[in-house]
Scaffold this motif. Structure first.
Motif, PDB file in Angstrom:
ATOM      1  N   LEU A  18      39.120  54.765  33.765  1.00  0.00           N
ATOM      2  CA  LEU A  18      40.316  54.464  33.648  1.00  0.00           C
ATOM      3  C   LEU A  18      41.587  54.931  34.576  1.00  0.00           C
ATOM      4  O   LEU A  18      42.517  54.151  34.659  1.00  0.00           O
ATOM      5  N   ALA A  19      41.381  55.854  35.122  1.00  0.00           N
ATOM      6  CA  ALA A  19      42.289  56.508  36.148  1.00  0.00           C
ATOM      7  C   ALA A  19      41.967  56.197  37.790  1.00  0.00           C
ATOM      8  O   ALA A  19      42.891  56.331  38.359  1.00  0.00           O
ATOM      9  N   THR A  20      40.962  55.456  37.715  1.00  0.00           N
ATOM     10  CA  THR A  20      40.487  54.896  39.022  1.00  0.00           C
ATOM     11  C   THR A  20      40.337  53.239  38.995  1.00  0.00           C
ATOM     12  O   THR A  20      41.308  52.709  39.122  1.00  0.00           O
ATOM     13  N   SER A  21      39.199  53.015  39.204  1.00  0.00           N
ATOM     14  CA  SER A  21      38.702  51.715  39.052  1.00  0.00           C
ATOM     15  C   SER A  21      39.171  50.644  38.063  1.00  0.00           C
ATOM     16  O   SER A  21      39.526  49.446  38.240  1.00  0.00           O
ATOM     17  N   GLY A  22      39.390  51.416  36.747  1.00  0.00           N
ATOM     18  CA  GLY A  22      39.806  50.559  35.823  1.00  0.00           C
ATOM     19  C   GLY A  22      41.163  50.914  35.408  1.00  0.00           C
ATOM     20  O   GLY A  22      41.476  50.380  34.209  1.00  0.00           O
ATOM     21  N   GLN A  23      42.019  51.390  36.496  1.00  0.00           N
ATOM     22  CA  GLN A  23      43.177  51.424  36.053  1.00  0.00           C
ATOM     23  C   GLN A  23      44.213  50.232  35.623  1.00  0.00           C
ATOM     24  O   GLN A  23      44.931  50.533  34.813  1.00  0.00           O
ATOM     25  N   VAL A  24      43.748  49.494  35.817  1.00  0.00           N
ATOM     26  CA  VAL A  24      44.359  47.844  35.558  1.00  0.00           C
ATOM     27  C   VAL A  24      44.345  47.707  33.889  1.00  0.00           C
ATOM     28  O   VAL A  24      45.027  46.986  33.464  1.00  0.00           O
ATOM     29  N   LEU A  25      43.377  48.415  33.407  1.00  0.00           N
ATOM     30  CA  LEU A  25      43.067  48.372  31.963  1.00  0.00           C
ATOM     31  C   LEU A  25      43.521  49.562  31.220  1.00  0.00           C
ATOM     32  O   LEU A  25      43.147  49.593  30.052  1.00  0.00           O
ATOM     33  N   VAL A 229      25.927  44.041  33.082  1.00  0.00           N
ATOM     34  CA  VAL A 229      26.520  44.481  34.292  1.00  0.00           C
ATOM     35  C   VAL A 229      25.720  45.662  34.775  1.00  0.00           C
ATOM     36  O   VAL A 229      25.466  46.644  34.575  1.00  0.00           O
ATOM     37  N   PRO A 230      25.051  45.258  36.248  1.00  0.00           N
ATOM     38  CA  PRO A 230      24.041  46.253  36.636  1.00  0.00           C
ATOM     39  C   PRO A 230      24.962  47.643  37.369  1.00  0.00           C
ATOM     40  O   PRO A 230      25.964  46.973  37.954  1.00  0.00           O
ATOM     41  N   ALA A 231      24.594  48.637  36.981  1.00  0.00           N
ATOM     42  CA  ALA A 231      25.267  49.982  37.229  1.00  0.00           C
ATOM     43  C   ALA A 231      24.639  50.838  38.378  1.00  0.00           C
ATOM     44  O   ALA A 231      25.387  51.090  39.308  1.00  0.00           O
ATOM     45  N   HIS A 232      23.405  50.764  38.374  1.00  0.00           N
ATOM     46  CA  HIS A 232      22.811  51.677  39.398  1.00  0.00           C
ATOM     47  C   HIS A 232      21.087  51.554  39.549  1.00  0.00           C
ATOM     48  O   HIS A 232      20.750  51.059  38.449  1.00  0.00           O
ATOM     49  N   LEU A 233      20.672  51.881  40.669  1.00  0.00           N
ATOM     50  CA  LEU A 233      19.214  51.890  40.830  1.00  0.00           C
ATOM     51  C   LEU A 233      18.974  53.149  41.447  1.00  0.00           C
ATOM     52  O   LEU A 233      19.208  53.229  42.639  1.00  0.00           O
ATOM     53  N   LEU A 323      31.334  47.896  43.590  1.00  0.00           N
ATOM     54  CA  LEU A 323      30.819  46.488  42.945  1.00  0.00           C
ATOM     55  C   LEU A 323      30.421  46.589  41.344  1.00  0.00           C
ATOM     56  O   LEU A 323      30.911  45.608  40.635  1.00  0.00           O
ATOM     57  N   PHE A 324      29.987  47.946  40.911  1.00  0.00           N
ATOM     58  CA  PHE A 324      29.824  48.040  39.570  1.00  0.00           C
ATOM     59  C   PHE A 324      31.180  47.866  38.873  1.00  0.00           C
ATOM     60  O   PHE A 324      31.267  47.384  37.652  1.00  0.00           O
ATOM     61  N   ALA A 325      32.170  48.611  39.238  1.00  0.00           N
ATOM     62  CA  ALA A 325      33.543  48.617  38.823  1.00  0.00           C
ATOM     63  C   ALA A 325      34.034  47.358  38.555  1.00  0.00           C
ATOM     64  O   ALA A 325      34.691  46.895  37.741  1.00  0.00           O
ATOM     65  N   ALA A 326      33.686  46.590  39.603  1.00  0.00           N
ATOM     66  CA  ALA A 326      34.650  45.127  39.485  1.00  0.00           C
ATOM     67  C   ALA A 326      33.717  44.432  38.699  1.00  0.00           C
ATOM     68  O   ALA A 326      34.693  43.620  37.706  1.00  0.00           O
ATOM     69  N   GLY A 327      32.417  44.609  38.172  1.00  0.00           N
ATOM     70  CA  GLY A 327      31.917  43.523  37.340  1.00  0.00           C
ATOM     71  C   GLY A 327      32.291  44.357  35.979  1.00  0.00           C
ATOM     72  O   GLY A 327      32.359  43.571  34.978  1.00  0.00           O
ATOM     73  N   PHE A 328      32.465  45.742  35.846  1.00  0.00           N
ATOM     74  CA  PHE A 328      32.660  46.183  34.369  1.00  0.00           C
ATOM     75  C   PHE A 328      33.972  45.688  33.949  1.00  0.00           C
ATOM     76  O   PHE A 328      34.207  45.487  32.772  1.00  0.00           O
ATOM     77  N   VAL A 329      34.984  45.792  35.010  1.00  0.00           N
ATOM     78  CA  VAL A 329      36.452  45.404  34.734  1.00  0.00           C
ATOM     79  C   VAL A 329      36.426  43.881  34.081  1.00  0.00           C
ATOM     80  O   VAL A 329      36.966  43.646  33.075  1.00  0.00           O
ATOM     81  N   ALA A 330      35.712  43.084  34.724  1.00  0.00           N
ATOM     82  CA  ALA A 330      35.510  41.667  34.499  1.00  0.00           C
ATOM     83  C   ALA A 330      34.923  41.343  33.129  1.00  0.00           C
ATOM     84  O   ALA A 330      35.427  40.613  32.316  1.00  0.00           O
TER      85      ALA A 330
END
Length: 353
Positions: A18-25, A229-233, A323-330
């Motif tokens: 929430l403090a970085t990639s998800g700050q918009v939410l 939402v794929p996160a890691h491999l 890539l993950f963060a964008a998918g998770f926010v969406a």
């Protein structure tokens, strides 16, 4: 508003995101620790997510189930994800997946019959988030000795106060520092996590998922409502695949990026999450050499975005995290949109619009 019901000591899973990639939410996400007073009728419209179900004490679970039922019955403008009483925990999920032929390994409760287990096996605690508590075991005598160690009989006999790490294995998972809940409930929770009854222990058959060059894989994908939402491999020479021991060469990073972009297992993962009655969480799984998914768990309160202290490694993984963060926010935005649609539909049905 997205309201996340969560255990007080495990609220660390959301803040970095929430403090970085998800700050918009950030202004739209509210963490509500279990035990807080909840006035269901005064909750804002939006989304309610019940997390950490496997960590709840019995009285916490009962209280959470009452809140869940009240929201479901009285608040049609709130989209509810996960059920404290209906979502499957690890043992129930793995047992069901084996019965359905999805997983190829069986699991057994230590207080039930496990003599038919196919060796090698390992032992873990049913509802904790540590790694397996043993290395691979090849006999009933070894299994029983480890069960006795975990429930404390060997500890008291030997005078030792802590369990040993698996011999020849990867050891325990790294401990994440958490805020300490000083309440009576927090104290009881910590004590409960240190006391293992026989029925709390799982004997699990080993599923060999290494590829032709001996690398094990671990996929992680979030289920967020209708989205996967794929996160890691990650890849590792160790059979317990952890980030700290994973391979970080460019070839491995490229395979991870392909996974994040293609999301190849989405439909199968939706089926598994539907069976588990889980609408939010991270499903951890591997793929064997025959292409079969082997599911390890669905964690309903996973760390959203991990912290990487090594600047060089963080830079190498920046694209995959982005890539993950964008998918998770969406996906979270889609939850909000679905909740707004429910509110409008409810208002229309009531003749208010």
């Amino acid at each position: 508003m997205i309201m996340v019901f969560i255990t007080a000591e495990h609220t660390y899973t959301w803040p970095r995101f929430l403090a970085t990639s998800g700050q918009v939410l950030a202004s739209q996400v509210q963490l509500i620790p279990y035990g807080s007073k909840v006035d269901v009728m005064n909750l804002p419209s939006g989304v309610a997510i019940f997390t950490d179900i496997d960590r709840l004490l019995l009285f916490q679970k009962a209280a959470a189930a009452r809140v869940h039922e009240h929201i479901t019955r009285e608040r049609p403008d709130i989209l509810v994800l996960n059920s404290p009483s209906g979502s499957l925990l690890r043992y129930e999920l793995l047992n069901l997946l084996f019965e359905r032929g999805i997983n190829r390994f069986a699991v057994y409760r230590a207080d039930g019959p496990w003599a038919s287990a196919r060796y090698p096996v390992f032992v873990r605690v049913a509802n904790d988030h540590n790694a397996p508590r043993t290395s691979l075991l090849s006999s009933a005598a070894e299994v029983e000795a480890e069960i006795q160690r975990l429930i404390g009989l060997e500890r008291w006999k030997s005078g030792k106060t802590s369990a040993s790490k698996p011999k020849g294995g990867p050891g325990h998972a790294e401990v994440t520092p958490v805020w300490r809940d000083r309440s009576l409930t927090g104290f009881i929770s910590r004590v409960r996590r240190r006391i293992h009854r026989r029925r709390d222990i799982i004997v699990s058959e080993f599923s060999a998922t290494a590829d032709s060059v001996g690398l094990y894989n671990k996929y992680g994908a979030f289920v967020v409502g209708r989205h996967i939402v794929p996160a890691h491999l990650w890849f590792s020479r160790r059979w317990v695949v952890k980030f700290s021991s994973s391979e970080q060469e460019q070839v491995h990073l490229n395979r991870e990026l392909d996974y994040l972009c293609q999301n190849p297992h989405a439909e199968k993962l939706r089926e598994i999450c539907s069976l588990a009655q889980i609408q939010f969480g991270r499903i951890d799984y591997s793929v064997d050499q025959d292409g079969n998914l082997q599911v390890w768990e669905i964690n309903t309160n996973p760390v959203i975005l991990p912290t990487i202290s090594d600047p060089e490694l963080a830079a190498k993984r920046e694209r995959s995290h982005r890539l993950f963060a964008a998918g998770f926010v969406a996906a979270l935005r889609d939850l909000n949109a679905a909740a707004e649609e429910m509110t409008l539909d409810g208002a229309a049905a009531a003749g208010e619009v």
